[in-house]
Design an enzyme around this catalytic site. Sequence first.
Site, PDB file in Angstrom:
ATOM      1  N   ARG A  39      60.890   0.680  57.949  1.00  0.00           N
ATOM      2  CA  ARG A  39      59.740   1.599  57.843  1.00  0.00           C
ATOM      3  C   ARG A  39      58.415   0.826  57.764  1.00  0.00           C
ATOM      4  NH1 ARG A  39      62.226   6.240  53.853  1.00  0.00           N
ATOM      5  NH2 ARG A  39      63.303   7.328  55.514  1.00  0.00           N
ATOM      6  N   LYS A 200      76.921  21.535  58.782  1.00  0.00           N
ATOM      7  CA  LYS A 200      76.801  22.973  58.545  1.00  0.00           C
ATOM      8  C   LYS A 200      75.980  23.726  59.570  1.00  0.00           C
ATOM      9  CE  LYS A 200      77.308  23.074  53.582  1.00  0.00           C
ATOM     10  NZ  LYS A 200      76.599  23.315  52.337  1.00  0.00           N
ATOM     11  N   GLY A 353      68.358  11.523  61.030  1.00  0.00           N
ATOM     12  CA  GLY A 353      69.547  11.709  60.201  1.00  0.00           C
ATOM     13  C   GLY A 353      70.710  10.817  60.574  1.00  0.00           C
ATOM     14  N   GLY A 376      64.202  15.101  57.855  1.00  0.00           N
ATOM     15  CA  GLY A 376      63.793  16.496  57.626  1.00  0.00           C
ATOM     16  C   GLY A 376      62.671  16.920  58.561  1.00  0.00           C
TER      17      GLY A 376
END
Length: 399
Positions: A39, A200, A353, A376
Amino acid sequence: MQKTSIEDLSKEELNNKIVLIRVDFNVPFENGIITDDSRIKAALPTLEYLLQQGSRCVIASHLGRPKGKKDPSLSLAPIASHLSTLIKQDVFMCNDSIGNQIKETIKKQNDTKLFLLENVRFYEEEENNNETFAKELASLADIFVQDAFGTAHRAHASTAGIANYLPAYAGLLVKKELTFLQGVFDQPEKPLLAIVGGAKVSTKIGVLNHLLDTVDYLVIGGGMAFTFLKAQGYAIGKSLCEDDKCDLALALLDKALTLNKSILLPLDLVVSTAIDDTDSSYIVDAQNIPENTMGLDVGPQTIEAIESLIKLSKTVLWNGPLGVFEVEAFSKGTCEVAKQLATSNAITIIGGGDSVAAVHKVNQAKFMSHISTGGGACLEYLEGKELPGIACLKEKETV
Ligand code: AMP
């Protein structure tokens, strides 16, 4: 609508200006040592560009979750010295993120080109997007640059509120993220394929719905595929399923039919009695999963079908693993897809992710066109949501 980036500004607009850059230096530490500095490296192009233009850089970031309290263990001081090594310049570590003393220091130390503010989340006002705090931050600089894509979905003082008081532009990392992610929805090179996996349906249904409007082909894999299979009346054994999402799954399949879009669900699967039962796994037809087993990875026929779609496509977006890739025995589908994307001529976008982790696991990261730095934030962008840290940036003027 495109956002204005620092590359759209003239040298005069940046020269001798104090620029506050919001970056994402929320890096992992172990025993006080940074264990992954990617990062920090990701922010270097923007910082180097601004330095070349003659700007003085005031860098802001959060680290961890200090919950509005000063916590020395979450100080950015170790990051200042690491950044200094990477960028080969002195970095002045400020002992606070706002206040007159910091303002004076930045004003007086004319020769210092890089300042790192202390963790902005030491103030609860940061996450509350407090106006006074945002104004205080803004008072340190002439220009605001957003380069923290990973926190752009948060409306915090240093990611969004500050833009009410300063002209706000995209940094080079954010520009790259927007170019690729916007490119999926805005005249993508067709055919466009999206491969969506993960655990999910509930966390991905927004993404699937939004993508279905723009893609030509959609692959649904991972744990969420079983809700789709069950909704269609197939036996899924002990596989992961969200029974209350079967209606949503059917609605999505109907929408695909109406739009004449093709959805590929698993054709075959690697099943076992449990995730930790790696010795007795075997391959079954996806429409006939034995009662005492669970689907833990896509099978060879499915991998082949995905490969054919990748070969047909000019743009491929991938978000979420196709199986329990953390366990070697169930990682083949995910790893194979990563390898196929690496050799593809298509524009390949890895949408945050676990798919990012998978691409790194098989050492194929350098072959992808773009790997998103936002988990996110990327997901919300793909759902079609407006990200506050992006919405607040100046729009590019069209001639
Ligand atoms: P997500 O954060 O929604 O992208 O989900 C990632 C997680 O999905 C990973 O931890 C995978 O292990 C998990 N996953 C993928 N496929 C399956 C599956 N067939 N059964 C259970 N979990 C799965």
